[in-house]
Design a protein around this motif. Structure first.
Motif: not given
Lengths: 76, 230
Positions: B167-189
């Motif tokens: 629902s936040l439109g985020v999917k990012m792989d968690a890779v050992p030894g690597r930092l992946n960046q993703a960003a989101f804004i929660a529009s509502r509580p």
């Protein structure tokens, strides 16, 4: 009195021309129907939802319903 | 969260997810257009005994069925690229949270100001409280302030995982030894659920993600309480 020679060539091409024009019309109609029954209503629904949206009021209602774990209802 | 008999996406809770929804509608409209065209032509072609043994070539139709698909592809590609670059915009995040995947739980670290970190395990089915969701709820939720750009730094300790909240439109792989960046804004509580989306062993289905979006003052109180408890 001789009979007119029947049409003996180009029958498939004639059928293709006839049906292709209908096919394109139906496919464009399907696209327009989808746009105005799904796409535009969805955009409008989101716009309408956020136009009247009061985050504080909704948050308070959710809080009192006990949905959150970081914030308990005001009675607790 | 998803509900039974659901066919489409979950309701969007971030601006990026709204854009993704609209793009999906646009692409699906084109898919329906092409599918009805092809289906009609197939039915028209199999329901006739007319044949033509002498068709060799036709420049006109070759041009049409080359140019038309190219135009359709451009019609899909332009909004697609727009949203791709929109998702990558540097948006001056207010908060950075690290999400680290383990077998089989997530850990979250809020290290902008103080060192706040905690693990998030799925609530076992036999321990569910009334109203909690089976295989979705966790003991500690990731709490974020609403209407604030959040930067997620996602990594893993052992094997591949993937941090996903539909629902936040985020999917990012968690890779050992690597930092992946993703960003989101929660529009509502609200409370938003996700599940690990990369194969990581027997309990991939049992390491869910729960994001709780609350107003800023409540987020600050929560983080102070968590620091005291730590």
């Amino acid at each position: 009195m001789s009979l007119q020679k029947p049409l003996m060539r180009g029958l498939l091409a004639k059928r293709l021309r006839f049906h292709l024009s209908i096919a394109f019309s139906i496919s464009i109609a399907a696209a327009i129907a989808f746009k105005y029954t799904v796409t535009e209503p969805r955009k409008q629904a989101y716009a309408d939802f956020y136009k009247q949206y009061d985050a504080v009021k909704e948050f308070k209602a959710m809080r009192e319903a006990g949905i959150f774990e970081s914030v308990r209802p005001s009675g607790e | 969260m998803a509900h039974p008999t659901q066919l489409g996406f979950q309701d969007a809770a971030s601006p990026v997810m709204e854009e993704l929804l609209h793009f999906h509608d646009h692409a699906l409209m084109i898919v329906f257009m092409i599918s009805t065209l092809v289906l009609y032509i197939i039915v028209a072609m199999v329901t006739t005994k007319l044949t033509n043994k002498y068709i060799l070539d036709s420049q006109e139709i070759e041009i049409i069925w080359t140019v038309l698909p190219a135009l359709i592809l451009i019609l899909i590609a332009l909004p697609s690229l727009r949203i791709l670059y929109l998702m990558d915009e540097i948006n001056d995040p207010h908060l950075t949270i690290k999400a680290i995947g383990h077998q089989w739980y997530w850990s979250y670290e809020y290290t902008d100001y103080e060192e706040l970190g905690f693990d998030s395990y799925m609530v076992p089915t036999q321990d569910l409280a009334s109203g909690q969701f089976r295989l979705l709820d966790t003991d500690h939720r990731m709490v974020v302030p609403i209407e604030s750009p959040i930067r997620m730094l996602i990594s893993a300790e052992d094997v591949l995982h993937s941090w996903a909240v539909p629902s936040l439109g985020v999917k990012m792989d968690a890779v050992p030894g690597r930092l992946n960046q993703a960003a989101f804004i929660a529009s509502r509580p609200g409370v938003f659920y996700g599940q690990c989306s990369e194969i990581c062993g027997a309990n991939q289905s049992f390491m869910p993600i729960v994001v709780e979006a609350v107003p800023l003052e409540h987020f600050e109180k929560w983080s102070s309480l968590m620091l005291e408890d730590a």
